[in-house]
Structure formats: C-alpha cells, structure tokens
Design a protein around this motif. Structure first.
Motif, PDB file in Angstrom:
ATOM      1  N   THR A  16     -16.296  79.699  46.311  1.00 12.69           N
ATOM      2  CA  THR A  16     -15.561  80.182  47.451  1.00 12.69           C
ATOM      3  C   THR A  16     -14.642  81.502  46.922  1.00 12.69           C
ATOM      4  OG1 THR A  16     -15.828  78.110  48.912  1.00 12.69           O
ATOM      5  CG2 THR A  16     -14.006  79.870  49.363  1.00 12.69           C
ATOM      6  N   VAL A  17     -13.857  81.337  45.806  1.00 14.92           N
ATOM      7  CA  VAL A  17     -13.000  82.295  45.208  1.00 14.92           C
ATOM      8  C   VAL A  17     -13.834  83.354  44.926  1.00 14.92           C
ATOM      9  CG1 VAL A  17     -11.642  82.993  43.485  1.00 14.92           C
ATOM     10  CG2 VAL A  17     -11.123  80.620  44.645  1.00 14.92           C
ATOM     11  N   LEU A  18     -15.114  83.280  44.295  1.00 13.11           N
ATOM     12  CA  LEU A  18     -16.109  84.332  43.882  1.00 13.11           C
ATOM     13  C   LEU A  18     -16.397  85.113  44.956  1.00 13.11           C
ATOM     14  CD1 LEU A  18     -18.013  82.582  40.853  1.00 13.11           C
ATOM     15  CD2 LEU A  18     -16.301  84.223  40.662  1.00 13.11           C
ATOM     16  N   VAL A  76     -14.926  75.232  45.295  1.00 15.42           N
ATOM     17  CA  VAL A  76     -13.593  76.065  45.130  1.00 15.42           C
ATOM     18  C   VAL A  76     -14.165  77.515  44.409  1.00 15.42           C
ATOM     19  CG1 VAL A  76     -11.369  76.332  44.385  1.00 15.42           C
ATOM     20  CG2 VAL A  76     -12.206  74.276  45.843  1.00 15.42           C
ATOM     21  N   ILE A  77     -14.491  77.139  43.227  1.00 19.90           N
ATOM     22  CA  ILE A  77     -14.777  78.232  42.690  1.00 19.90           C
ATOM     23  C   ILE A  77     -15.802  79.169  43.091  1.00 19.90           C
ATOM     24  CG2 ILE A  77     -16.121  79.006  40.213  1.00 19.90           C
ATOM     25  CD1 ILE A  77     -14.929  76.379  39.031  1.00 19.90           C
ATOM     26  N   TYR A 133     -15.150  85.458  47.903  1.00 18.32           N
ATOM     27  CA  TYR A 133     -13.944  86.250  48.355  1.00 18.32           C
ATOM     28  C   TYR A 133     -14.040  87.629  47.578  1.00 18.32           C
ATOM     29  CZ  TYR A 133      -9.330  88.278  48.907  1.00 18.32           C
ATOM     30  OH  TYR A 133      -8.322  88.947  48.840  1.00 18.32           O
ATOM     31  N   TYR A 134     -14.223  87.370  46.336  1.00 16.26           N
ATOM     32  CA  TYR A 134     -14.257  88.850  45.484  1.00 16.26           C
ATOM     33  C   TYR A 134     -15.523  89.603  45.525  1.00 16.26           C
ATOM     34  CZ  TYR A 134      -9.809  87.753  43.316  1.00 16.26           C
ATOM     35  OH  TYR A 134      -8.483  87.483  42.864  1.00 16.26           O
TER      36      TYR A 134
END
Length: 221
Positions: free
Chosen positions: A203-205, A200-201, A207-208
């Motif tokens: 994946t968020v990174l 999850v972490i 995205y950014y």
C-alpha cells in the motif's frame, strides 16, 4: 480471539517487522535495481540491428518468461551445486529475482521506447545529435514516464514474490511466519498477520507509485 492467541500475534509482530525491514525489502530493492539495469540493456539489445544480439536477448526473455520463477530459484540454489557451483541462499534468490525483473522489465522498457514517435528520432538527427544523445535527452525521459506505472507494479509484485525465497531457506517475512507457525501451531492467524504486513508495504509503495506518476506527468500535456 483468546489471550493466548493475542499474545502469540503480539510476540510475532516485531520479528515479522524485522524480517520485512532487514530481509524482504532489501532483497526486493537489490534485485529490482540489478534487474532494472539488466532490463535496460536487454531492451536495447532487442532493439539492436545486430541480429545475434537481438536473438540472444530474445532467447533470454523467452527462457525466463516461459518458466516458473520458483523452478528457476530451485535450479540456481539446489541444481547448480551438482555442477560445482554453490551459492548462498540470499545470493541465489537475488540472482533469480534479478533475472526475472530483467526479462519482464525489458519488454516494458522496449515497448516504452518504441512508443516514442519516429519523428522525434529524426528531429534529433536533424540537429546533429548522436544516437546516445537522442536516447538520453529525448527518448529516455519520455520512455521513463510511459514505463513508470508498469515498472512500479513489477516492483510491488517482486516484494510479494520474495516470499518464494523461503523455499531456499532465506529467513524473510514469510519464512519467519513459517517458523512461528511451526512452534505455536497457529498457522492461520500468523499467516494472516504476515499477509497484512505485505499489504501495508504494498500500500505504501502504491502511494509512492502515484506520486512518481504525477512527477513524470508534470510537463505532459
């Protein structure tokens, strides 16, 4: 999946999340920030006309890239006390991760700077700019765009590499999973749960990372 296992995973979720937010992510951010500064100056040293400075930077990169990160971490935390240097586990992990980011990142930054056409250096010199002005106003903005994807990838890798800090007793996400597994005897599912949090972490990174690439490419034809 029985009720007992569901209860174990539910109970572990909050401690895992706290360990990720309070230790794993800050450890990665601090190490990356220090490593990025180190990478920048190492890259400049690699590009320097001063032979001794260039060779020193090459030696640093050679040592760090040629040895495993886990071994470096053990040398700093377990080895240095034998010569009278004892470091807190968190500090030792930060130093090891920062040195790693600095070495690998310096090659990325150096390559990005060298990718800028020589004519742009010459154009800056023609209008009377100093080396620092050319670097700050012409070269670095373009190099930042080129180096953003690989540097962001390095940060994502660093987030995962923080799990190595468990070997020197830093209670980050993976260490917390080890502790829970040791008391509940459910290592498979607890490690999978920890892996999903890392996923999850990252994946968020990711995205950014894409958003940042778009930002740097907005004026690029």
């Amino acid at each position: 999946m029985d009720d007992r296992l569901i209860g174990i995973l539910s109970d572990a979720l909050i401690p895992f999340a706290i360990a990720a937010l309070k230790v794993t992510i800050p450890l990665a951010l601090i190490s990356f920030a220090i490593g990025l500064v180190l990478a920048f100056f190492t890259a400049l040293a690699r590009l320097s006309s001063k032979i001794w400075l260039n060779k020193l930077a090459q030696f640093y990169v050679w040592i760090i890239r040629g040895t495993p990160l886990l071994v470096q971490l053990f040398i700093i935390f377990y080895g240095l006390p034998s010569v009278g240097i004892t470091l807190n586990a968190y500090v030792a992990a930060t130093i090891a991760f920062s040195l790693s980011v600095g070495a690998y990142g310096s090659e990325t930054i150096r390559a990005a700077i060298e990718s800028i056409p020589k004519e742009q250096w010459e154009a800056g010199q023609t209008i009377g700019m100093t080396y620092a002005q050319i670097m700050r106003r012409i070269i670095l903005p373009q190099a930042a765009r080129v180096s953003t994807p690989p540097m962001f990838s390095s940060f994502i890798s660093l987030v995962k590499d923080t799990s190595l800090a468990a070997n020197v007793t830093v209670v980050e996400l993976f260490r917390r999973a080890q502790q829970e597994a040791a008391t509940t005897y459910e290592p498979l599912w607890l490690y999978i749960e920890a892996a999903l949090i890392y996923l999850v972490i990252c994946t968020v990174l990711s995205y950014y990372q894409r958003k940042t690439e778009v930002y740097f490419n907005r004026f690029h034809a």
